[in-house]
Design a protein around this motif. Structure first.
Motif, PDB file in Angstrom:
ATOM      1  N   GLY A 156       0.971  -1.256  -0.356  1.00  0.00           N
ATOM      2  CA  GLY A 156       0.239  -0.133   0.283  1.00  0.00           C
ATOM      3  C   GLY A 156       0.778   0.834  -0.287  1.00  0.00           C
ATOM      4  O   GLY A 156       0.282   2.393   0.299  1.00  0.00           O
ATOM      5  N   LYS A 157       1.843   0.786  -0.300  1.00  0.00           N
ATOM      6  CA  LYS A 157       2.896   2.214  -0.114  1.00  0.00           C
ATOM      7  C   LYS A 157       2.443   3.503  -1.414  1.00  0.00           C
ATOM      8  O   LYS A 157       3.042   2.517  -2.754  1.00  0.00           O
ATOM      9  CB  LYS A 157       4.322   1.826  -0.072  1.00  0.00           C
ATOM     10  N   LEU A 158       2.855   4.512  -1.727  1.00  0.00           N
ATOM     11  CA  LEU A 158       2.603   5.630  -2.914  1.00  0.00           C
ATOM     12  C   LEU A 158       3.371   5.718  -3.508  1.00  0.00           C
ATOM     13  O   LEU A 158       4.365   6.213  -2.382  1.00  0.00           O
ATOM     14  CB  LEU A 158       1.599   6.854  -1.762  1.00  0.00           C
ATOM     15  N   TYR A 159       3.684   5.427  -4.360  1.00  0.00           N
ATOM     16  CA  TYR A 159       4.382   5.537  -5.423  1.00  0.00           C
ATOM     17  C   TYR A 159       4.328   7.257  -5.905  1.00  0.00           C
ATOM     18  O   TYR A 159       5.141   7.650  -6.162  1.00  0.00           O
ATOM     19  CB  TYR A 159       5.069   4.472  -6.348  1.00  0.00           C
ATOM     20  N   ALA A 160       3.191   7.752  -6.598  1.00  0.00           N
ATOM     21  CA  ALA A 160       3.312   8.918  -7.694  1.00  0.00           C
ATOM     22  C   ALA A 160       1.075   8.916  -8.038  1.00  0.00           C
ATOM     23  O   ALA A 160       0.459   7.949  -7.546  1.00  0.00           O
ATOM     24  CB  ALA A 160       3.847   8.407  -8.506  1.00  0.00           C
ATOM     25  N   THR A 161       1.517   9.908  -7.824  1.00  0.00           N
ATOM     26  CA  THR A 161      -0.567  10.548  -8.485  1.00  0.00           C
ATOM     27  C   THR A 161      -0.467  11.358  -9.551  1.00  0.00           C
ATOM     28  O   THR A 161       0.815  11.402  -9.751  1.00  0.00           O
ATOM     29  CB  THR A 161      -0.591  10.802  -7.220  1.00  0.00           C
ATOM     30  N   ALA A 162      -1.404  11.411  -9.854  1.00  0.00           N
ATOM     31  CA  ALA A 162      -1.662  11.878 -11.384  1.00  0.00           C
ATOM     32  C   ALA A 162      -3.459  12.311 -11.370  1.00  0.00           C
ATOM     33  O   ALA A 162      -4.171  11.499 -11.288  1.00  0.00           O
ATOM     34  CB  ALA A 162      -1.714  11.065 -12.548  1.00  0.00           C
ATOM     35  N   THR A 163      -3.745  13.464 -12.039  1.00  0.00           N
ATOM     36  CA  THR A 163      -4.843  14.061 -12.274  1.00  0.00           C
ATOM     37  C   THR A 163      -5.200  14.251 -13.810  1.00  0.00           C
ATOM     38  O   THR A 163      -3.777  13.881 -14.062  1.00  0.00           O
ATOM     39  CB  THR A 163      -5.740  15.032 -11.226  1.00  0.00           C
ATOM     40  N   SER A 164      -5.957  13.658 -14.606  1.00  0.00           N
ATOM     41  CA  SER A 164      -6.078  13.767 -15.472  1.00  0.00           C
ATOM     42  C   SER A 164      -7.493  14.434 -16.253  1.00  0.00           C
ATOM     43  O   SER A 164      -8.440  14.301 -15.771  1.00  0.00           O
ATOM     44  CB  SER A 164      -5.477  12.374 -17.087  1.00  0.00           C
ATOM     45  N   THR A 165      -7.206  15.343 -17.289  1.00  0.00           N
ATOM     46  CA  THR A 165      -8.741  15.555 -17.749  1.00  0.00           C
ATOM     47  C   THR A 165      -9.054  15.184 -19.695  1.00  0.00           C
ATOM     48  O   THR A 165      -7.535  15.603 -19.807  1.00  0.00           O
ATOM     49  CB  THR A 165      -8.593  17.223 -18.499  1.00  0.00           C
ATOM     50  N   CYS A 166      -9.919  14.419 -19.554  1.00  0.00           N
ATOM     51  CA  CYS A 166     -10.006  14.182 -21.193  1.00  0.00           C
ATOM     52  C   CYS A 166     -11.034  14.556 -21.296  1.00  0.00           C
ATOM     53  O   CYS A 166     -12.274  14.733 -20.695  1.00  0.00           O
ATOM     54  CB  CYS A 166     -10.358  12.439 -20.747  1.00  0.00           C
ATOM     55  N   MET A 167     -11.527  14.518 -23.374  1.00  0.00           N
ATOM     56  CA  MET A 167     -12.348  15.151 -23.695  1.00  0.00           C
ATOM     57  C   MET A 167     -12.775  13.696 -24.722  1.00  0.00           C
ATOM     58  O   MET A 167     -12.462  12.885 -24.692  1.00  0.00           O
ATOM     59  CB  MET A 167     -12.152  16.124 -25.727  1.00  0.00           C
ATOM     60  N   ILE A 168     -14.229  14.241 -23.849  1.00  0.00           N
ATOM     61  CA  ILE A 168     -14.664  13.059 -24.254  1.00  0.00           C
ATOM     62  C   ILE A 168     -15.666  13.535 -26.318  1.00  0.00           C
ATOM     63  O   ILE A 168     -16.277  14.622 -26.512  1.00  0.00           O
ATOM     64  CB  ILE A 168     -16.111  12.683 -23.787  1.00  0.00           C
ATOM     65  N   PHE A 169     -15.805  12.088 -26.590  1.00  0.00           N
ATOM     66  CA  PHE A 169     -16.130  12.759 -28.157  1.00  0.00           C
ATOM     67  C   PHE A 169     -17.631  11.406 -28.425  1.00  0.00           C
ATOM     68  O   PHE A 169     -17.125  10.031 -28.266  1.00  0.00           O
ATOM     69  CB  PHE A 169     -14.490  11.884 -29.759  1.00  0.00           C
ATOM     70  N   ARG A 170     -18.398  12.102 -28.712  1.00  0.00           N
ATOM     71  CA  ARG A 170     -19.611  11.522 -28.344  1.00  0.00           C
ATOM     72  C   ARG A 170     -20.346  10.984 -29.792  1.00  0.00           C
ATOM     73  O   ARG A 170     -20.112  11.665 -31.017  1.00  0.00           O
ATOM     74  CB  ARG A 170     -20.825  11.958 -27.812  1.00  0.00           C
ATOM     75  N   ALA A 171     -20.871   9.295 -30.565  1.00  0.00           N
ATOM     76  CA  ALA A 171     -20.721   9.046 -31.464  1.00  0.00           C
ATOM     77  C   ALA A 171     -22.242   9.750 -32.195  1.00  0.00           C
ATOM     78  O   ALA A 171     -22.763  10.251 -31.574  1.00  0.00           O
ATOM     79  CB  ALA A 171     -21.532   7.589 -30.898  1.00  0.00           C
ATOM     80  N   GLY A 172     -21.594   9.946 -33.340  1.00  0.00           N
ATOM     81  CA  GLY A 172     -22.670  10.636 -34.400  1.00  0.00           C
ATOM     82  C   GLY A 172     -22.433  12.764 -33.830  1.00  0.00           C
ATOM     83  O   GLY A 172     -23.494  13.454 -34.957  1.00  0.00           O
ATOM     84  N   GLU A 173     -21.457  12.499 -33.255  1.00  0.00           N
ATOM     85  CA  GLU A 173     -21.131  14.263 -33.006  1.00  0.00           C
ATOM     86  C   GLU A 173     -20.262  14.428 -33.754  1.00  0.00           C
ATOM     87  O   GLU A 173     -19.021  13.705 -33.131  1.00  0.00           O
ATOM     88  CB  GLU A 173     -21.497  14.648 -31.799  1.00  0.00           C
ATOM     89  N   LYS A 174     -20.317  15.720 -34.480  1.00  0.00           N
ATOM     90  CA  LYS A 174     -19.189  16.650 -34.720  1.00  0.00           C
ATOM     91  C   LYS A 174     -18.873  17.562 -34.365  1.00  0.00           C
ATOM     92  O   LYS A 174     -19.129  18.304 -32.702  1.00  0.00           O
ATOM     93  CB  LYS A 174     -19.129  17.204 -36.283  1.00  0.00           C
TER      94      LYS A 174
END
Length: 184
Positions: free
Chosen positions: A166-184
């Motif tokens: 359970g020893k912690l080595y690294a952390t991260a946060t990320s923002t992801c862009m979502i692409f929806r099917a059928g949308e441009k």
């Protein structure tokens, strides 16, 4: 001391086994075929198929030597990695890029696990905090990715790398862009 071919002086080789050059070979499947195979699946179905070996892992998993996905749930994934010499940087520990790739993969796949068939994502950013070094003696680590916010166009995820104790080595946060099917 002897002069090397590039003109830099270094210690003369002892000829010992630890001076021997190591090699590593690996193979991967066509990533576009794998993607096409999963196109009709929801994100969680696709990731579970990958974890079970029904869909090949992406080439980056083979390149970096990830052990694989050990658990998939909606909004959460766990990747595993056993650090080895081929992950090392010049100072004898696992390269930060290996950490970052593992963390990015866990964040992105956690988001993917919430997407319906046809939708996809891409990482917009990744913020990594390195807390301690890993070596080949660390043993297998887990990288746990979870979604903290799922919106229509963006998602926020976090990941952490921990060892078997359970020893912690690294952390991260990320923002992801979502692409929806059928949308441009």
């Amino acid at each position: 001391m002897t002069e090397t071919m590039d003109g830099i002086e270094g210690a003369e080789s002892t000829g010992a086994a630890e001076d021997a050059q190591r090699t590593r070979t690996y193979a991967w499947n066509d990533p576009l075929a794998s993607f096409a195979e999963g196109a009709g699946m929801s994100g969680v179905e696709y990731l579970r198929a990958m974890a079970e070996g029904r869909v090949p892992k992406p080439p980056i998993s083979e390149t970096l030597g990830f052990d694989g996905i050990s658990d998939v749930a909606e909004g959460r994934v766990i990747f595993t990695l056993t650090p080895a010499e081929h992950h090392y940087n010049p100072i004898g520990s696992v390269h930060g890029g290996v950490y970052a790739t593992l963390l990015d993969s866990a964040c992105g796949c956690a988001v993917q696990s919430l997407l319906p068939a046809g939708d996809y994502y891409t990482s917009l950013d990744l913020s990594v905090k390195f807390l301690r070094g890993m070596t080949k003696d660390t043993g297998q680590v887990q990288c746990i990715g979870t979604v903290t916010h799922m919106g229509r166009r963006t998602a926020l995820a976090e990941a952490r790398i921990v060892d078997g104790n359970g020893k912690l080595y690294a952390t991260a946060t990320s923002t992801c862009m979502i692409f929806r099917a059928g949308e441009k």
